[in-house]
Design an enzyme around this catalytic site. Structure first.
Site, short mmCIF file in Angstrom:
data_model
loop_
_atom_site.label_atom_id
_atom_site.label_comp_id
_atom_site.label_asym_id
_atom_site.label_seq_id
_atom_site.Cartn_x
_atom_site.Cartn_y
_atom_site.Cartn_z
N SER A 103 -11.42 -7.79 -2.02
CA SER A 103 -11.05 -8.22 -0.67
C SER A 103 -12.28 -8.73 0.07
O SER A 103 -13.39 -8.24 -0.14
CB SER A 103 -10.44 -7.04 0.08
OG SER A 103 -10.17 -7.41 1.40
N THR A 105 -2.34 -23.90 -1.46
CA THR A 105 -3.67 -24.46 -1.24
C THR A 105 -4.69 -23.36 -1.02
O THR A 105 -4.47 -22.45 -0.23
CB THR A 105 -3.64 -25.39 -0.02
OG1 THR A 105 -2.66 -26.39 -0.26
CG2 THR A 105 -4.99 -26.03 0.22
N CYS A 154 -3.06 1.89 7.70
CA CYS A 154 -1.61 1.70 7.49
C CYS A 154 -0.85 2.95 7.88
O CYS A 154 0.28 2.88 8.34
CB CYS A 154 -1.30 1.40 6.04
SG CYS A 154 -2.68 0.82 5.09
N ASN A 163 -10.03 4.56 -0.28
CA ASN A 163 -10.20 4.04 1.07
C ASN A 163 -10.26 5.15 2.12
O ASN A 163 -10.87 5.00 3.16
CB ASN A 163 -9.08 3.06 1.42
CG ASN A 163 -7.71 3.67 1.22
OD1 ASN A 163 -7.51 4.51 0.34
ND2 ASN A 163 -6.75 3.28 2.02
#
Lengths: 455, 88
Positions: free
Chosen positions: A253, A293, A379, A205
Site C-alpha cells: 500500500s 488506466t 475500520c 496493523n
C-alpha cells in the site's frame, strides 16, 4: 465505599441518554450542511461537539501517514503538465507517462527485492488482498478447495475468505499465541493436499507483531503451497525479500509509507508462476490482472515513497525505536497496570498497542482529544466491540476495551511523545480517581471474584 | 565537478535550515531541520572527493525540493496551528 460505587454508577448512567441524543442531533445537522461540516477559526476547531485549541498531534500512523513533501514534489508534475495516459502508444504524452510508471515499478520492485515485471499496480492493499485470495482460489478451483489464514488478519482478507466459504471453499482460521504469533506446527498440521493458499500478514496493523515470514515460507515451499502475505504495514519498515521469504503473492500500500492514498501494488511471483483470475476486466492493463488506466501521479508518488523508504529505513528505524522507548518508559514510570498487547520482542517499533487496566476505553479516547490515536484499526474503531485481534490473543474483555494504539512515524517528534505521555497519564489518573473498581483493587479486592448480577 | 569548498557546504547547510523554517507544518518543519542536521553530521567525515561531491549535489537537489514544497505547503496551510505550537 459501596455507596460511592452506587452514586458513581448512577452519575455515569443518568446523563448518558442526553449525551446520545445530543450527538445524534449534531450528526444530522452536520449531514444537512454538506461542505461546511465543522467550524475552524483562528482560536480553535469545533467538530462533532468537541472543541480543541489546535490541530491534534498525530500518532495514528497505522491508519495512514502524512505524505512526505519529497513524494508530493515527485507527483506534482504529473498532476499538472504531464497528464498523458500511460497506455497511449501514439504520442509523446503517453510515452512520458509510461516511462514514469515503469520507473516507479522498478522503485517498488527494488524495495522488496523483486523484478519490476512482478509488480502489478492496484488501488491499494485491500484490492491486492482480494485479487490474491479470491483470484488464486478461483483460478485453481478444480484442484484446490482450501485456504489457510489467521484469526488476526486484516478485515479484507477475512472477508474475502468468508466470501470463498459461501462459494463452498474450506477455510482454516489459525489461532495465534498470546503474543500474536502463529504457531508453525499448527500451520504445518493444517495444510492439506487441496490447500490452495496460505495467507499470513507480515506486520499486524493493530498490534504490530512481525510474523516469522521465512519459516512460514519454508513450510509453504515444502508442501508446494502458494504463500500470500499482506505487507501493507511492513513495507519500508522491515526489510522484505520475496526470495528469502518464498512469497508468491504480496499486497502493498502507498499511504502507509508516506505516499499517496488510493494506490498500492500486488507482487506476483513469475518463477514458479502463480496465476490469478482478475477481479477487474477491461482494457487489459497491468498484464490483464487489473484493467483500468494506471493513475500516473499516484504511481509516481508510490514509487518515490518506496525509494525514500529504502534510503531512510535505517535512520527512521533508529529514531522510531528511541521514540517508542521514550513513550513506553514515560507512561510506565508514572502509572501502573499498563500492558503491551502482542509480542514485545518481535514487533515493529512504530506500533505500540497498550491496554490500561481499570479505565474505560471510550472515555480515555474521548479525553485524549488533543492526541490523534485510535483503539485499534480504523475500520473497527467505529463500533464499541473490542477488537477481534485482541480477542484472538486471548486478552480479557476489560483489557481489550481499554486498548490504545500509538503509531509513531517519520515525522513524530520527541515533544509530541512527551505531550502524549503527559495527556495519557493525566487522563488515566483522572479516570481511575473516579473509578470504584480501581479503588477496590487498591483495597486488595480481587475484582474477578465480584458477583455483578444481583438477581 | 570539483568537490565543494567548506564555505559552499556551510552555505548549503544554512540554506536548508533557513528553508526548513518556512514550512508552516509543525512536523515537516521539525523533520526538515532534524534531517538536515543529522545528514550533515553523518557525512562530516567523508573524505573521498567523489563521495563528497555526490553528497553535496544530493543536498543541493534536496534544497530545491524543500524550497518548492515550502511554497506549496504555505499555500494550503490550515488556519489552525498544531497543538504543539500553542502554549500549554
Amino acid at each position: 465505599m459501596f455507596s460511592k460505587f452506587l452514586t458513581t454508577a448512577l452519575r455515569r448512567t443518568v446523563p448518558k441518554p442526553c449525551h446520545g441524543t445530543r450527538r445524534l442531533r449534531l450528526f444530522s445537522t452536520a449531514a444537512a450542511a454538506v461542505g461546511e461540516p465543522y467550524e475552524e477559526d483562528t482560536t480553535g476547531i469545533t467538530m462533532k461537539g468537541v472543541k480543541i485549541s489546535g490541530r491534534p498531534l498525530y500518532l495514528d500512523m497505522q491508519a495512514t501517514s502524512p505524505m512526505d513533501p519529497r513524494v508530493l514534489d515527485a507527483m506534482l508534475p504529473y498532476h499538472i503538465s504531464r497528464y498523458g495516459n500511460p497506455h497511449s502508444r501514439t504520442h509523446y504524452y503517453g510515452w512520458e507517462s509510461d516511462q514514469a510508471v515503469e520507473a516507479a515499478r522498478a522503485q517498488v520492485a527494488t524495495l522488496v527485492k523483486a523484478s519490476p515485471k512482478e509488480i502489478i499496480f492496484t488501488s491499494g492493499a485491500t484490492e491486492s488482498n482480494n485479487i490474491s485470495v479470491k483470484g488464486v482460489l478461483h483460478f485453481y478451483k478444480d484442484k484446490k478447495r482450501h485456504v489457510i489464514t489467521t484469526q488476526t488478519e486484516h478485515k479484507c482478507v477475512l472477508d474475502s475468505c468468508r466470501h470463498l466459504q459461501q462459494e463452498g471453499f474450506d477455510v482454516t482460521y489459525l489461532p495465534v499465541e498470546s503474543d500474536g504469533l502463529v504457531d508453525l506446527e499448527k500451520l504445518r498440521a493444517a495444510i492439506r493436499p487441496d490447500t490452495g493458499l496460505v495467507s499470513v500478514m507480515m506486520v499486524n496493523n493493530e498490534i504490530g507483531v512481525i510474523q516469522p515470514m521465512e519459516e512460514i515460507g519454508k513450510i509453504c515451499k515444502e508442501f508446494n503451497v502458494p504463500f500470500h502475505t499482506d505487507a501493507a504495514q511492513a513495507l519500508g519498515k522491515v526489510p522484505i525479500d520475496v526470495e528469502k521469504m518464498n512469497i508468491s503473492l504480496m499486497s502493498l500500500s502507498g499511504h502507509k509509507i508516506y505516499g499517496p492514498k488510493g494506490v498500492g501494488a500486488l507482487y506476483m511471483r513469475r518463477r514458479p508462476r502463480i496465476r490469478v483470475e482478475p477481479q477487474m476486466n477491461g482494457g487489459g492493463q497491468e498484464r490483464g490482472i487489473r484493467s483500468g488506466t494506471v493513475p500516473t501521479p499516484l504511481v509516481v508518488g508510490f514509487g518515490a515513497a518506496c525509494e525514500l523508504a529504502m534510503k531512510e529505513m535505517e535512520y527512521d528505524e533508529q529514531r522510531i525505536k528511541a521514540l517508542q522507548e521514550r513513550l513506553l518508559n514515560g507512561i510506565r514510570s508514572k502509572i501502573d497496570g499498563v500492558v503491551i498487547n502482542g509480542s514485545v520482542e518481535r514487533r515493529y517499533a512504530g506500533n505500540l498497542n497498550l491496554s490500561f487496566a481499570y479505565v474505560e476505553g471510550e472515555s480515555l479516547l474521548m479525553g485524549l482529544k488533543e492526541v490523534a490515536v485510535s483503539s485499534g484499526s480504523a475500520c473497527t474503531s467505529a463500533s464499541l466491540e473490542p477488537s477481534y485481534v485482541l480477542r484472538a490473543l486471548g486478552v480479557e474483555e476489560d483489557m481489550a476495551h481499554t486498548s490504545i494504539r500509538y503509531g509513531i512515524g517519520r515525522f513524530s517528534t520527541e515533544q509530541e511523545i512527551d505531550r502524549a505521555v503527559d495527556l495519557t497519564v493525566k487522563q488515566v489518573e483522572k479516570l481511575r480517581e473516579m473509578s470504584p473498581l480501581y479503588e477496590m483493587v487498591k483495597e486488595g479486592i480481587d475484582i474477578k471474584s465480584i458477583q455483578w448480577a444481583q438477581h | 565537478m570539483a568537490s565543494p569548498s567548506r564555505v559552499e557546504v556551510l552555505t548549503l547547510f544554512r540554506s536548508l535550515l533557513r528553508t526548513a523554517r518556512e514550512f508552516p507544518d509543525y512536523n515537516v518543519r521539525e523533520y526538515t531541520k532534524r534531517r538536515t542536521i543529522d545528514g550533515f553530521r553523518q557525512n562530516k567525515d567523508l573524505s573521498d572527493p567523489s563521495k563528497v561531491t555526490a553528497a553535496f549535489s544530493d543536498g543541493r537537489s534536496q534544497l530545491e525540493v524543500a524550497k518548492r514544497q515550502a511554497v506549496v505547503y504555505s499555500l494550503y496551510a490550515p488556519k489552525v496551528k498544531s497543538v504543539m505550537e500553542l502554549n500549554q
